[in-house]
Design a protein around this motif. Structure first.
Motif, PDB file in Angstrom:
ATOM      1  N   VAL A  92       5.413  -6.583   5.321  1.00 60.70           N
ATOM      2  CA  VAL A  92       5.059  -7.815   4.610  1.00 60.70           C
ATOM      3  C   VAL A  92       6.130  -8.213   3.599  1.00 60.70           C
ATOM      4  N   PHE A 102      -5.735   5.149   8.845  1.00 62.15           N
ATOM      5  CA  PHE A 102      -5.993   4.051   9.777  1.00 62.15           C
ATOM      6  C   PHE A 102      -6.307   4.573  11.181  1.00 62.15           C
ATOM      7  N   ASP A 141       3.848  -1.442   9.444  1.00 64.54           N
ATOM      8  CA  ASP A 141       2.806  -0.640   8.816  1.00 64.54           C
ATOM      9  C   ASP A 141       1.842  -0.128   9.874  1.00 64.54           C
ATOM     10  N   LYS A 162      -0.893  -1.081  11.126  1.00 62.80           N
ATOM     11  CA  LYS A 162      -1.455  -2.001  12.113  1.00 62.80           C
ATOM     12  C   LYS A 162      -0.452  -2.525  13.128  1.00 62.80           C
ATOM     13  N   ASP A 163       0.793  -2.055  13.037  1.00 59.92           N
ATOM     14  CA  ASP A 163       1.786  -2.476  14.017  1.00 59.92           C
ATOM     15  C   ASP A 163       1.739  -1.637  15.291  1.00 59.92           C
ATOM     16  N   ILE A 164       0.861  -0.668  15.323  1.00 60.43           N
ATOM     17  CA  ILE A 164       0.657   0.076  16.569  1.00 60.43           C
ATOM     18  C   ILE A 164      -0.039  -0.871  17.556  1.00 60.43           C
ATOM     19  N   VAL A 171      12.270  -4.764   8.043  1.00 61.51           N
ATOM     20  CA  VAL A 171      11.899  -5.748   9.076  1.00 61.51           C
ATOM     21  C   VAL A 171      10.514  -5.412   9.644  1.00 61.51           C
ATOM     22  N   GLY A 172       9.646  -6.406   9.663  1.00 61.24           N
ATOM     23  CA  GLY A 172       8.305  -6.217  10.210  1.00 61.24           C
ATOM     24  C   GLY A 172       7.266  -5.935   9.144  1.00 61.24           C
TER      25      GLY A 172
END
Lengths: 286, 286
Positions: free
Chosen positions: A229, A49, A12, A14-16, A226-227
């Motif tokens: 939630v 975001f 999502d 916040k995975d940056i 994958v990755g």
């Protein structure tokens, strides 16, 4: 004065990475590549975001208008966001080569890719052989070459990561011939579909008198989102993969090779059989 | 109530993901795994950027005191930071299995690993075969098994990623026998050392009457500090790899298999030969 490439992460917004976010915030233009993978959140969630507008770059934009993406990148910073790692697909190498040719410095900001994130199922990354792509079969085109690669890996004791087909902004043959830019709905191959195609190949091979190494009973792992939630992982036989319920895209599948005891223990956490469902729930609920 | 695993990224402090940083900030205890890889910045730089104390977890801590790491993790959140992706090494699967056994939910936050970041040299990730580890030879132990794996990959047209040995907090045989906890200085295998060992194996094989597939002239890529600002990449023959100057750790090496035209173009950007040095500088200076 730099073209950046690949900073988005897998799950999502916040995975940056922190570094990637800084780049996104300060660049003049930020493209979001939208056809070799799919982020489980949408462009809008990313824009909110990141606090800035993103330019969606579909296959046409990237392959036919690459020079537009690099326009003025010698005067200002331009970022090109890729879901996963930027070098999963050859089109992104092409962009780098164009930048170098134009004398535009570039920088790569890495992130997790499905190629390494699959390790979360417990199969060791260094025990994987060649990665294969499983494409959607049509009525007239049913390639089997990926099956031979899977079998070769298995003979060598190696696991195979199967990347499953994505059809985004594709034209029907009819519309293509008529030159109509009307696009089909996006399609993402599920683990079920991939397993069914593989099972069909197993049958074909038997009809041809072969005894395939990969069969209905070969141990596989299905992975979805994958990755994210709501990521799901299920281990079971190829036959079981044809009916497992993993939910929405993206899916990937692994055909297991030889197993280390620790790999077996890890796969038990995700086993579709009753006996291990308790452990499985424990993981799912986190 | 969750044990987190693997959030650190490859290059420097800012390579952590935004999600990872949130986890690091809110967890009660945060361990930093410090023996399967090395971050080019130190623990102190991470602590400053994260704004909190980290507990260094060396091999002893992780393998012998794993239950301490998980202590009270059913009552509070504990994070375990891994440089790269958490599942590069089996020890981290072990930690997950222990957590599940203790009924402690866990969550994985992915990040770039050398296993996917090597794509920055332009060789396509799905054209890699089995990954091998090249270990430091000793006077009495000179294993060659990785060479056979490289040759097998090459015969199949695949590239091979060679992960180069790391010796951190190792005891000399003498100190180990005496039970003295005195540790040797850390050692990180360079591309030069790896190339020299491979060249020695090539010679050995010839002495045994073999004609090895991999020779002095095989195309290779040396990579150093991938993801860091001073990352270096050089492509050239195996012979050239034995003298290339890539600077400090960590190093990795790739033995190229069959090449796609786009892969050839990318490798030219990093070629050690004079002809392409200009392009190479362009990349280095970004």
């Amino acid at each position: 004065m730099t073209a950046y490439s690949g900073v988005a992460g897998l799950g999502d917004a916040k995975d940056i990475t922190v570094k990637g976010l800084e780049v996104v915030k300060h660049c003049r233009r930020v493209y979001l590549e939208a056809y070799t993978s799919v982020l489980t959140v949408g462009k809008e969630a990313l824009e909110e975001f990141y606090g800035r507008e993103l330019i969606l770059a579909d296959r046409e934009t990237v392959e036919q208008e690459a020079d537009n993406i690099l326009k003025d990148a010698d005067l200002c910073d331009v970022a090109f966001l890729v879901v996963g790692d930027p070098f999963g697909a050859t089109t992104h190498s092409d962009l780098v080569l164009r930048a170098v040719k134009l004398g535009i410095p570039y920088r790569v900001i890495h992130n997790a890719s499905i190629m390494n994130a699959v390790g979360c199922c417990g199969l060791q990354l260094y025990n994987f052989g060649e990665t294969v792509s499983v494409v959607f079969w049509t009525d007239t085109w049913k390639p089997e070459s990926f099956f031979d690669k899977i079998q070769k890996n298995k003979q060598n004791g190696m696991h195979t990561l199967c990347l499953l087909d994505i059809k985004v902004k594709e034209q029907s043959l009819e519309n293509l011939m008529k030159g109509k830019k009307i696009y089909e709905s996006p399609r993402y191959m599920s683990v079920n579909q991939a397993a069914e195609q593989l099972l069909a190949i197993v049958q074909n091979r038997r009809l041809q008198g072969e005894e395939p190494e990969v069969t209905e009973n070969t141990l596989c792992v299905g992975l979805a989102r994958v990755g994210a939630v709501d990521q799901k992982i299920a281990s079971g036989t190829l036959q079981q993969m044809s009916t497992v319920e993993l939910g929405g895209p993206l899916h990937s599948m692994i055909i297991a090779g030889n197993m280390h005891p620790l790999e077996i223990d890890m796969l038990k956490l995700f086993a579709m059989d009753e006996s291990s469902s308790e452990d499985n729930e424990c993981q799912r609920n986190t």
